[in-house]
Design an enzyme around this catalytic site. Structure first.
Site, short mmCIF file in Angstrom:
data_model
loop_
_atom_site.label_atom_id
_atom_site.label_comp_id
_atom_site.label_asym_id
_atom_site.label_seq_id
_atom_site.Cartn_x
_atom_site.Cartn_y
_atom_site.Cartn_z
N VAL A 77 0.85 -1.18 0.00
CA VAL A 77 0.00 0.00 0.00
C VAL A 77 0.89 1.24 0.00
O VAL A 77 1.82 1.34 0.80
CB VAL A 77 -0.88 0.00 1.28
CG1 VAL A 77 -1.77 1.24 1.32
CG2 VAL A 77 -1.71 -1.26 1.36
N CYS A 78 0.61 2.18 -0.87
CA CYS A 78 1.42 3.39 -0.94
C CYS A 78 1.27 4.23 0.33
O CYS A 78 0.15 4.56 0.73
CB CYS A 78 1.03 4.24 -2.14
SG CYS A 78 1.86 5.84 -2.16
N VAL A 79 2.39 4.58 0.92
CA VAL A 79 2.36 5.31 2.19
C VAL A 79 1.73 6.69 2.06
O VAL A 79 0.89 7.09 2.88
CB VAL A 79 3.78 5.38 2.83
CG1 VAL A 79 4.77 6.08 1.93
CG2 VAL A 79 3.73 6.07 4.19
N GLY A 82 -1.94 6.44 1.27
CA GLY A 82 -2.59 5.90 2.46
C GLY A 82 -2.78 6.95 3.54
O GLY A 82 -3.87 7.08 4.11
#
Lengths: 119, 127
Positions: A77-79, A82
């Site tokens: 998941v892209c930080v 997110g």
């Protein structure tokens, strides 16, 4: 073939995550390798552990988590995407991890094909 | 910017921008992908077509809708060695725009030529 997958849309609102899931499942059944599944834009919302869809509906997040467990998939998941949407370590369903966009670019470099799902 | 790219592989990445700059987040978040791929020393291309041509139109003033004007980022791309910007001729014409309306230097290309260029890419990401 070695595939990388990009999921660009959230669950339920859009078919993208379901299509990506079906694609990954079919590819694995055919003996292909899934290098990584990366979640970007609203796609990060697939990773929440708080989703409770009606019982007679599919559970998109749980489907991913189960597939990740049975096939040792790397669900990233892209930080940054997110953080914008309230997806942090504490909100992750099992099987997902948070990392940077570099993981997507690396997947694009390493895989034979990067297949994106979304608009 | 240097990031580890241990493989040393350089692929042709193309980011296809098809959406208006505001109204959805795609235009803004794709820029983050673009910058990271430059940090990995990849061969980065950007294409602007359909309403995506508005992303690089001069004079964004989104304050009234409570959005930040992120269009200066397009002018900063040059500093990351991202200079391969292509705009579809038909998309400009359909919207009554010309190259003079754009913020950054681009190569204007026909739909057919852009499709050909796209087919030569290794990784195509659309937003």
């Amino acid at each position: 073939m070695k595939f990388a997958i990009l999921v660009n849309e959230g669950p339920y609102n859009h078919q993208a995550s379901d299509s990506a899931y079906q694609f990954v499942k079919a590819a694995l059944e055919k003996g292909h390798e899934i290098f990584r599944v990366f979640f970007y834009y609203d796609g990060v919302l697939n990773a929440t552990k708080y989703a409770e869809p009606p019982q007679d509906d599919r559970n998109v997040g749980k489907n991913w988590a189960a597939l990740a467990e049975s096939h040792k998939l790397d669900l990233v998941v892209c930080v940054a995407a997110g953080l914008r949407r309230g997806i942090v370590d504490d909100s992750l369903a099992p099987g997902f991890r948070i990392s940077g966009l570099g993981q997507l670019i690396e997947a694009g470099i390493q895989a034979d094909r990067l297949v994106a799902f979304g608009d | 910017m240097e990031e580890e790219n241990e493989s040393g592989v350089v692929k042709k990445f193309m980011y296809v921008n098809r959406k208006a700059p505001y109204g959805t987040i795609y235009a803004l978040e794709v820029l983050e992908m673009v910058l990271i791929s430059a940090a990995f020393d990849q061969d980065v291309h950007m294409a602007f077509l359909d309403d995506g041509v508005y992303e690089i139109k001069k004079g964004h003033t989104p304050k009234g809708v409570g959005m930040k004007n992120f269009s200066p980022t397009y002018r900063a791309l040059e500093g990351y060695d991202i200079e391969k910007l292509y705009v579809e001729k038909e998309s400009l014409e359909e919207r009554g725009l010309t190259e003079d309306d754009l913020l950054v230097p681009v190569e204007v290309m026909s739909r057919a030529d852009l499709a050909k260029l796209m087919s030569e890419m290794d990784v195509v990401l659309t937003a």
